[in-house]
Design a protein around this motif. Structure first.
Motif, mmCIF file in Angstrom:
data_model
loop_
_atom_site.group_PDB
_atom_site.id
_atom_site.type_symbol
_atom_site.label_atom_id
_atom_site.label_comp_id
_atom_site.label_asym_id
_atom_site.label_seq_id
_atom_site.Cartn_x
_atom_site.Cartn_y
_atom_site.Cartn_z
ATOM 1 N N GLY A 1 0.782 -1.231 0.000
ATOM 2 C CA GLY A 1 0.000 0.000 0.000
ATOM 3 C C GLY A 1 0.809 1.273 0.000
ATOM 4 N N VAL A 2 2.131 1.154 0.020
ATOM 5 C CA VAL A 2 3.008 2.335 -0.021
ATOM 6 C C VAL A 2 3.543 2.477 -1.441
ATOM 7 C CG1 VAL A 2 5.135 3.379 0.839
ATOM 8 C CG2 VAL A 2 3.681 2.057 2.391
ATOM 9 N N HIS A 3 3.482 3.688 -1.959
ATOM 10 C CA HIS A 3 4.018 3.991 -3.284
ATOM 11 C C HIS A 3 5.020 5.125 -3.117
ATOM 12 C CE1 HIS A 3 4.082 5.795 -7.340
ATOM 13 N NE2 HIS A 3 3.936 4.551 -7.731
ATOM 14 N N MET A 4 6.245 4.905 -3.568
ATOM 15 C CA MET A 4 7.308 5.899 -3.386
ATOM 16 C C MET A 4 8.002 6.137 -4.713
ATOM 17 S SD MET A 4 10.518 5.537 -0.842
ATOM 18 C CE MET A 4 12.024 6.419 -1.086
ATOM 19 N N THR A 5 8.273 7.412 -5.014
ATOM 20 C CA THR A 5 9.064 7.738 -6.200
ATOM 21 C C THR A 5 10.277 8.546 -5.780
ATOM 22 O OG1 THR A 5 7.806 9.771 -6.633
ATOM 23 C CG2 THR A 5 7.067 7.778 -7.755
ATOM 24 N N LEU A 6 11.371 8.313 -6.476
ATOM 25 C CA LEU A 6 12.599 9.092 -6.302
ATOM 26 C C LEU A 6 12.968 9.647 -7.664
ATOM 27 C CD1 LEU A 6 13.262 6.188 -4.492
ATOM 28 C CD2 LEU A 6 14.826 7.900 -3.629
ATOM 29 N N GLU A 7 13.329 10.933 -7.687
ATOM 30 C CA GLU A 7 13.653 11.587 -8.947
ATOM 31 C C GLU A 7 14.598 12.745 -8.658
ATOM 32 O OE1 GLU A 7 11.162 13.216 -12.793
ATOM 33 O OE2 GLU A 7 10.153 13.152 -10.860
ATOM 34 N N ILE A 8 15.538 12.954 -9.551
ATOM 35 C CA ILE A 8 16.434 14.097 -9.413
ATOM 36 C C ILE A 8 15.876 15.224 -10.265
ATOM 37 C CG2 ILE A 8 18.755 14.978 -9.817
ATOM 38 C CD1 ILE A 8 19.736 12.122 -9.203
ATOM 39 N N ILE A 9 15.602 16.345 -9.597
ATOM 40 C CA ILE A 9 15.064 17.533 -10.258
ATOM 41 C C ILE A 9 15.919 18.712 -9.826
ATOM 42 C CG2 ILE A 9 13.065 19.054 -10.538
ATOM 43 C CD1 ILE A 9 11.309 16.631 -9.689
ATOM 44 N N GLY A 10 16.500 19.417 -10.779
ATOM 45 C CA GLY A 10 17.318 20.582 -10.454
ATOM 46 C C GLY A 10 18.504 20.238 -9.564
ATOM 47 N N GLY A 11 19.061 19.036 -9.727
ATOM 48 C CA GLY A 11 20.224 18.620 -8.950
ATOM 49 C C GLY A 11 19.907 18.148 -7.547
ATOM 50 N N LYS A 12 18.626 18.078 -7.192
ATOM 51 C CA LYS A 12 18.226 17.618 -5.854
ATOM 52 C C LYS A 12 17.435 16.324 -5.972
ATOM 53 C CE LYS A 12 18.410 22.128 -3.829
ATOM 54 N NZ LYS A 12 17.885 23.037 -2.860
ATOM 55 N N LEU A 13 17.549 15.493 -4.938
ATOM 56 C CA LEU A 13 16.829 14.234 -4.894
ATOM 57 C C LEU A 13 15.472 14.470 -4.243
ATOM 58 C CD1 LEU A 13 16.844 11.139 -5.293
ATOM 59 C CD2 LEU A 13 17.855 10.970 -2.999
ATOM 60 N N HIS A 14 14.419 14.212 -4.985
ATOM 61 C CA HIS A 14 13.047 14.392 -4.492
ATOM 62 C C HIS A 14 12.419 13.029 -4.264
ATOM 63 C CE1 HIS A 14 12.668 18.775 -5.231
ATOM 64 N NE2 HIS A 14 13.640 18.510 -6.089
ATOM 65 N N GLU A 15 11.889 12.822 -3.064
ATOM 66 C CA GLU A 15 11.196 11.592 -2.708
ATOM 67 C C GLU A 15 9.751 11.944 -2.375
ATOM 68 O OE1 GLU A 15 13.324 9.121 0.249
ATOM 69 O OE2 GLU A 15 14.848 10.696 0.116
ATOM 70 N N VAL A 16 8.834 11.185 -2.921
ATOM 71 C CA VAL A 16 7.424 11.340 -2.596
ATOM 72 C C VAL A 16 6.927 9.965 -2.167
ATOM 73 C CG1 VAL A 16 5.125 11.952 -3.431
ATOM 74 C CG2 VAL A 16 7.127 13.204 -4.268
ATOM 75 N N ILE A 17 6.418 9.882 -0.938
ATOM 76 C CA ILE A 17 5.943 8.619 -0.390
ATOM 77 C C ILE A 17 4.452 8.779 -0.095
ATOM 78 C CG2 ILE A 17 6.228 6.895 1.421
ATOM 79 C CD1 ILE A 17 9.054 8.187 1.880
ATOM 80 N N GLN A 18 3.654 7.884 -0.655
ATOM 81 C CA GLN A 18 2.220 7.948 -0.431
ATOM 82 C C GLN A 18 1.744 6.666 0.235
ATOM 83 O OE1 GLN A 18 -0.138 9.124 -3.763
ATOM 84 N NE2 GLN A 18 -2.039 8.920 -2.634
ATOM 85 N N LEU A 19 0.972 6.832 1.299
ATOM 86 C CA LEU A 19 0.333 5.732 2.016
ATOM 87 C C LEU A 19 -1.113 6.136 2.231
ATOM 88 C CD1 LEU A 19 0.316 3.082 3.624
ATOM 89 C CD2 LEU A 19 1.094 4.389 5.610
ATOM 90 N N ASP A 20 -2.009 5.425 1.574
ATOM 91 C CA ASP A 20 -3.432 5.784 1.593
ATOM 92 C C ASP A 20 -3.578 7.238 1.140
ATOM 93 O OD1 ASP A 20 -4.042 3.204 2.555
ATOM 94 O OD2 ASP A 20 -3.747 3.851 4.620
#
Length: 126
Positions: free
Chosen positions: A96-115
Motif C-alpha cells: 500500500g506504499v508507493h514511493m518515487t525518487l527523482e532528481i530535479i534541479g540537482g536535488k533528490l526528491h522523494e514522494v511517499i504515499q500511504l493511503d
C-alpha cells in the motif's frame, strides 16, 4: 540516473503525520523531526545499496531493480519491496506504499504515499 552519491535531507513535508501513520513512537518522532540524515547511495548495475545515517542508528538496504527485496523499515520491522525504473524515476511499491525518487534541479526528491497521506522529502548532494 545519477542517484549514486551522498545526499542530506534539506526539507520535508508531513513528517510527523506520516511517521505516526506508519507506527513510529512519539518519542522517536520528537527526536528525529529536525534531524538531517545523510543517505549514501551506491550503484552496481541494477543493484543499489542505500545507507542512511539517522541520529539514533544506521540503516543499510540493498535492492535490485525488478526483483522483490527485503528491507529494514523505519519502524524497525522488515518488509518486501519491489523497485522499478520508470523513465527518470525510481518507483518503489510495498504493502500500500508507493514511493518515487527523482532528481530535479540537482536535488533528490522523494514522494511517499500511504493511503491518503503524502510525505515529501528533498535532499541536497553533499
Amino acid at each position: 540516473m545519477a542517484f549514486a552519491g551522498r545526499w542530506q535531507l534539506e526539507s520535508h513535508e508531513n513528517y510527523p503525520e506520516f511517521a505516526r501513520k506508519i507506527g513510529i513512537s512519539e518519542e522517536l518522532i520528537e527526536k528525529s523531526k529536525d534531524a538531517k540524515p545523510i543517505n549514501q547511495i551506491q550503484q552496481n548495475g541494477t543493484t543499489y545499496t542505500l545507507t542512511t545515517q539517522y541520529p539514533q542508528r544506521i540503516s543499510t538496504n540493498t535492492i535490485t531493480l525488478d526483483k522483490p527485496c527485503e528491507i529494514d523499515l523505519p519502524t524497525g520491522k522488515k518488509g518486501i519491496v519491489t523497485v522499478t525504473k520508470q523513465g527518470d524515476q525510481v518507483v518503489c511499491k510495498m504493502d500500500g506504499v508507493h514511493m518515487t525518487l527523482e532528481i530535479i534541479g540537482g536535488k533528490l526528491h522523494e514522494v511517499i504515499q500511504l493511503d491518503d497521506m503524502v510525505y515529501k522529502r528533498t535532499c541536497k548532494r553533499v
